[in-house]
Design an enzyme around this catalytic site. Structure first.
Site, short mmCIF file in Angstrom:
data_model
loop_
_atom_site.label_atom_id
_atom_site.label_comp_id
_atom_site.label_asym_id
_atom_site.label_seq_id
_atom_site.Cartn_x
_atom_site.Cartn_y
_atom_site.Cartn_z
N HIS A 1 0.82 -1.22 0.00
CA HIS A 1 0.00 0.00 0.00
C HIS A 1 0.85 1.27 0.00
CE1 HIS A 1 -3.69 -2.21 0.42
NE2 HIS A 1 -3.28 -2.78 1.53
N HIS B 1 2.61 8.67 2.42
CA HIS B 1 1.16 8.48 2.47
C HIS B 1 0.48 9.60 1.69
CE1 HIS B 1 1.09 5.39 5.70
NE2 HIS B 1 2.19 6.01 6.11
N THR C 1 0.30 2.38 10.82
CA THR C 1 -0.06 1.12 10.18
C THR C 1 0.11 0.00 11.21
OG1 THR C 1 2.20 0.78 9.37
CG2 THR C 1 0.65 1.88 7.88
#
Length: 277
Positions: free
Chosen positions: A99, A129, A216
């Site tokens: 991700h 991010h 995370t």
């Protein structure tokens, strides 16, 4: 507001007790395919704490990140000092974790790293991010960079930077050819030649400091967060490149905001800038 003496003492006590009483942190997972960012999904942020016993902190923690940084409710501290670093060139590997894109430094560090409250934290990895996970006075930005450091006894300290759309980011420019290879070949990682962390301009004259968690799984707490108030810029092309490279068919890898739970947040401002606040 200017930091009152009682508030300042409380902040120092909170930081000291939290760090001393905490156990070594568990680092971020290397394989992110075991969770996702779908708001209502079975593996989405609301359910991270239920996916694995060792991820329980994601659901029950009291000092979770990210949070909103509100200038009206920070404690202004003139004593933290400039955010400085001592890095050395190091070989690194760019990895698609599922991700996000992570740059991991060989040997687990790139020189000395940073020193906080007398403890050295060595740079382990950098990742991004989009959009930003933390917000500033309720505003979210297009990108947030996390530089994850770790001390000898396994405690984490993250230095973060916000980005807005504008001129190209020089450091990301140097990574384009490696990211393109991952995009084209679907390989999970690429070896990068000698990298010097100094190339992305580390020093910051204004920054926020608070105790939080990894954003995370396993969402380990007692992480020292340092977030620069000074904005960086990135192009739309670079922003898209970071998302396309991971091949997860998602346009976001940002965890939702978490509750502050009365945690103190300090804002470092040089004494000669104090009249501006």
């Amino acid at each position: 507001m200017k930091i009152p003496s009682i508030g300042y003492v409380f902040f120092l006590i909170f930081i000291s007790i939290t760090i001393v009483s905490s156990s070594p942190d568990h680092g971020e997972v290397e394989d992110e395919t075991q969770f996702n960012y779908e708001k209502k999904g079975e593996k989405g942020p609301e359910n991270w704490g239920r996916l694995k016993p060792e991820w329980a902190m994601c659901g029950k923690g009291n000092m979770q990140s990210p949070i909103d940084l509100t200038d009206k409710r920070v404690l202004i501290d003139h004593n933290l000092g400039y955010l400085r670093s001592q890095y050395l060139p190091s070989n690194a590997t760019i990895k698609n974790r599922g991700h996000d894109i992570m740059m991991k430094f060989e040997g687990g560090n790139a020189g000395l790293g940073i020193t906080i409250n007398g403890t050295e934290y060595k740079l382990q990895q950098i990742h991004w991010h989009s959009p930003s996970e933390h917000t500033l006075n309720g505003k979210r930005f297009v990108l947030e960079e996390h530089m994850v450091h770790q001390s000898k006894d396994g405690r984490n300290a993250v230095v973060a930077f916000f980005y807005k759309l504008g001129k190209p980011d020089y450091f990301l420019l140097t990574l384009e050819r490696y990211l393109k290879r991952i995009t084209d070949t679907h390989e999970s990682q690429e070896f990068v030649e000698m990298v010097h962390p100094r190339t992305f301009g580390f020093e910051s004259k204004h920054y926020y400091r608070f105790i939080g968690s990894l954003t995370t799984p396993p969402c380990s707490e007692n992480v020292i967060w340092t977030i620069s108030k000074e904005m960086r810029t990135v192009t739309l092309k670079q922003l898209i490149m970071l998302r396309v490279t991971v091949h997860d068919q998602s346009n976001s890898n940002a965890r939702p905001l978490q509750r502050k739970n009365e945690r103190p947040v300090a804002l470092y401002i040089p004494t000669w800038h104090s009249k501006l606040y």
